[in-house]
Design a protein around this motif. Structure first.
Motif, PDB file in Angstrom:
ATOM      1  N   VAL A   1       0.774  -1.182   0.144  1.00  0.00           N
ATOM      2  CA  VAL A   1       0.087  -0.100  -0.068  1.00  0.00           C
ATOM      3  C   VAL A   1       0.829   1.200   0.109  1.00  0.00           C
ATOM      4  CG1 VAL A   1      -1.745   1.355   1.462  1.00  0.00           C
ATOM      5  CG2 VAL A   1      -1.866  -1.112   1.461  1.00  0.00           C
ATOM      6  N   MET A   2       0.666   2.145  -0.800  1.00  0.00           N
ATOM      7  CA  MET A   2       1.445   3.601  -0.956  1.00  0.00           C
ATOM      8  C   MET A   2       0.208   4.650  -0.775  1.00  0.00           C
ATOM      9  SD  MET A   2       4.255   3.013  -3.622  1.00  0.00           S
ATOM     10  CE  MET A   2       5.404   1.410  -3.786  1.00  0.00           C
ATOM     11  N   GLU A   3       0.409   5.506   0.143  1.00  0.00           N
ATOM     12  CA  GLU A   3      -0.008   6.742   0.160  1.00  0.00           C
ATOM     13  C   GLU A   3       0.746   7.905  -0.304  1.00  0.00           C
ATOM     14  OE1 GLU A   3      -1.461   7.775   4.288  1.00  0.00           O
ATOM     15  OE2 GLU A   3      -2.756   9.283   3.281  1.00  0.00           O
ATOM     16  N   ILE A   4       0.120   8.718  -1.054  1.00  0.00           N
ATOM     17  CA  ILE A   4       0.738   9.923  -1.471  1.00  0.00           C
ATOM     18  C   ILE A   4       0.216  11.185  -0.398  1.00  0.00           C
ATOM     19  CG2 ILE A   4       0.934  11.708  -3.492  1.00  0.00           C
ATOM     20  CD1 ILE A   4       0.058   9.309  -5.370  1.00  0.00           C
ATOM     21  N   ALA A   5       1.105  11.895  -0.071  1.00  0.00           N
ATOM     22  CA  ALA A   5       1.052  13.117   1.139  1.00  0.00           C
ATOM     23  C   ALA A   5       0.534  12.167   2.123  1.00  0.00           C
ATOM     24  CB  ALA A   5      -0.071  13.993   0.487  1.00  0.00           C
ATOM     25  N   SER A   6       1.254  11.627   2.623  1.00  0.00           N
ATOM     26  CA  SER A   6       1.038  10.417   3.980  1.00  0.00           C
ATOM     27  C   SER A   6       1.084  11.166   5.200  1.00  0.00           C
ATOM     28  CB  SER A   6       1.833   9.410   3.917  1.00  0.00           C
ATOM     29  OG  SER A   6       3.227   9.752   3.621  1.00  0.00           O
ATOM     30  N   ASN A   7       1.377  12.397   5.154  1.00  0.00           N
ATOM     31  CA  ASN A   7       1.360  13.253   6.328  1.00  0.00           C
ATOM     32  C   ASN A   7       2.198  12.529   7.279  1.00  0.00           C
ATOM     33  OD1 ASN A   7      -0.058  14.775   8.817  1.00  0.00           O
ATOM     34  ND2 ASN A   7      -0.108  15.892   6.690  1.00  0.00           N
TER      35      ASN A   7
END
Ligand SMILES: [Zn+2]
Length: 425
Positions: free
Chosen positions: A118-124
């Motif tokens: 799983v990858m999140e963009i703008a993962s804060n």
């Protein structure tokens, strides 16, 4: 002073001389709403900066006559906005809970396990990916702000510090592989080059993978008068029909959509490679698309009239505040969110109305709101001040805040929300 060349220098990605749609490049001429001049919403003012100038930029949203993308002109680069960002998602407990439920639902729907990615963009600060980590699913966060990325890494969420686009997508794929689930919440609307961003997702996503993106729904913004969600860092205001067009141009098909209550009403879209037909298009996607078309989101008439609606909302809020002050009442704010900046600057609300505001984020405490220069204190300040009214600036969190600060009832204090129009709770 030559203000024209000044604006040209600070607008490296398309200044006033060539204002074109960031998606389809048509010239922009139709106003959606003109909110005057406003500073950047995350540039909280330190005490030693109080005697300095502050840059203000036009906050004027247009609608494209060809693709109906509602958008702001870009005056500052993302590097100026996001490289040291003050927003730590984990300070909102309801948002962290939203993320936990999301991780559970996606793990079940897409059968994610130890062999998935799983990858999140703008993962804060890792507020969301931590829930996949807890389930044993490998993750990678992609976050441009080094200070919040450090917070994510410290809590065990692997994070790479970079802006997302075609180039970084190829580099991430080479180094970390292709994700089965690629997600981004409240980022699609915040990227100036939306074509480069969506093209990057096309490059990074695994052939059988799914994308989910959440963003505030333009239909709700208009219906509920959420003009304060318009600020410089928020470049695009998205309907389903326009997002679908943007994804399609980059070889991505939307196959599902959910309507969520977050941020005043958001969409969660589901995308995939156009060729991967095994993920079938749902009825609810077709139904929402039909509803937007029936409501006129592909006609300019749908967007005209919002400007006047916003002016009426401003007059009602100011009438309430002026009346309260004339009666000798004390008013303070709650929260120092980006949307509060637009509301306060557009309506001209400073310390003449609000003695101070409070925020749970220690990064903002001791600073001042941009433009309006209202002191930002810790939430405990409310108990000492015993105000008659507490104006909730992040109105999307009004339930959470009115519970946390319910003690203001002890002295007869009341909560006020400004949107969709001023209302005492
Ligand atoms: Zn356009």
């Amino acid at each position: 002073m030559d203000t024209t060349s000044q604006a040209g220098r600070s607008a490296p990605h398309g200044g006033s001389r060539s204002f074109a749609c960031r998606f389809c490049a048509a010239p922009l001429a139709t106003t959606f709403v003109d909110l005057g001049m406003s500073p950047l919403c995350q540039t909280h003012i330190r005490p030693d900066q109080l005697h300095e100038m502050e840059p203000f930029y036009p906050l004027h949203a247009y609608v494209c006559e060809r693709c109906f993308l509602v958008q702001l002109q870009e005056f500052v680069t993302p590097g100026e906005i996001f490289s040291e960002y003050a927003y730590f998602s984990s300070y909102s407990t309801s948002w962290v809970e939203h993320a936990r439920r999301y991780a559970q639902a996606m793990s079940e729907r897409f059968a994610l396990d130890r062999g998935s990615k799983v990858m999140e963009i703008a993962s804060n600060d890792g507020y969301l990916l931590q829930h996949f980590v807890a389930r044993g699913v490998p993750v990678l966060g992609i976050e441009p702000a080094a200070n919040v990325a450090r917070a994510a890494i410290a809590k065990g969420v692997p994070t790479t510090v970079r802006f997302f686009g075609r180039d970084s997508a190829a580099a991430i794929a080479a180094e970390h592989g292709h994700p089965d689930l690629l997600l981004g919440n409240n980022v699609l609307a915040h990227v100036p080059d939306i074509n480069d961003f969506v093209a990057g997702m096309k490059i990074l996503l695994a052939p059988h993978g799914a994308i989910t993106m959440e963003f505030p729904h333009l239909a709700r913004l208009i219906a509920e008068n959420q003009f304060d969600t318009i600020y410089h860092e928020h470049f695009s205001y998205l309907s389903l029909v326009t997002v679908e067009r943007i994804f399609a141009r980059h070889g991505l098909t939307l196959f599902d959509v959910e309507e969520l209550p977050t941020h005043g009403g958001s969409l969660r879209i589901y995308g995939r490679h156009a060729q991967h037909a095994a993920l079938a298009v749902t009825d609810r996607l077709a139904a929402l698309r039909r509803r937007e078309v029936d409501d006129g989101f592909e006609t300019l008439d749908r967007y005209r009239g919002f400007d006047e609606q916003v002016k009426r909302t401003k007059r009602k809020l100011l009438s309430f505040l002026i009346d309260a002050k004339n009666r000798g009442q004390k008013i303070v704010g709650y929260g120092a969110p980006g949307k509060g900046n637009t509301l306060l600057n557009y309506c001209g609300i400073g310390t003449d109305f609000l003695d101070f505001t409070v925020d749970a984020n220690p990064y903002k405490q001791g600073k001042y709101t941009p433009g309006t220069r209202i002191p930002i204190l810790a939430p405990e300040a409310i108990r000492a001040a015993r105000p008659d009214y507490v104006l909730i600036l992040p109105w999307n969190l009004q339930d959470e805040i009115s519970q946390q600060a319910a003690y203001i009832r002890e002295w007869g204090g009341r909560f006020v929300v400004p949107i969709p129009e001023v209302r005492v709770l």
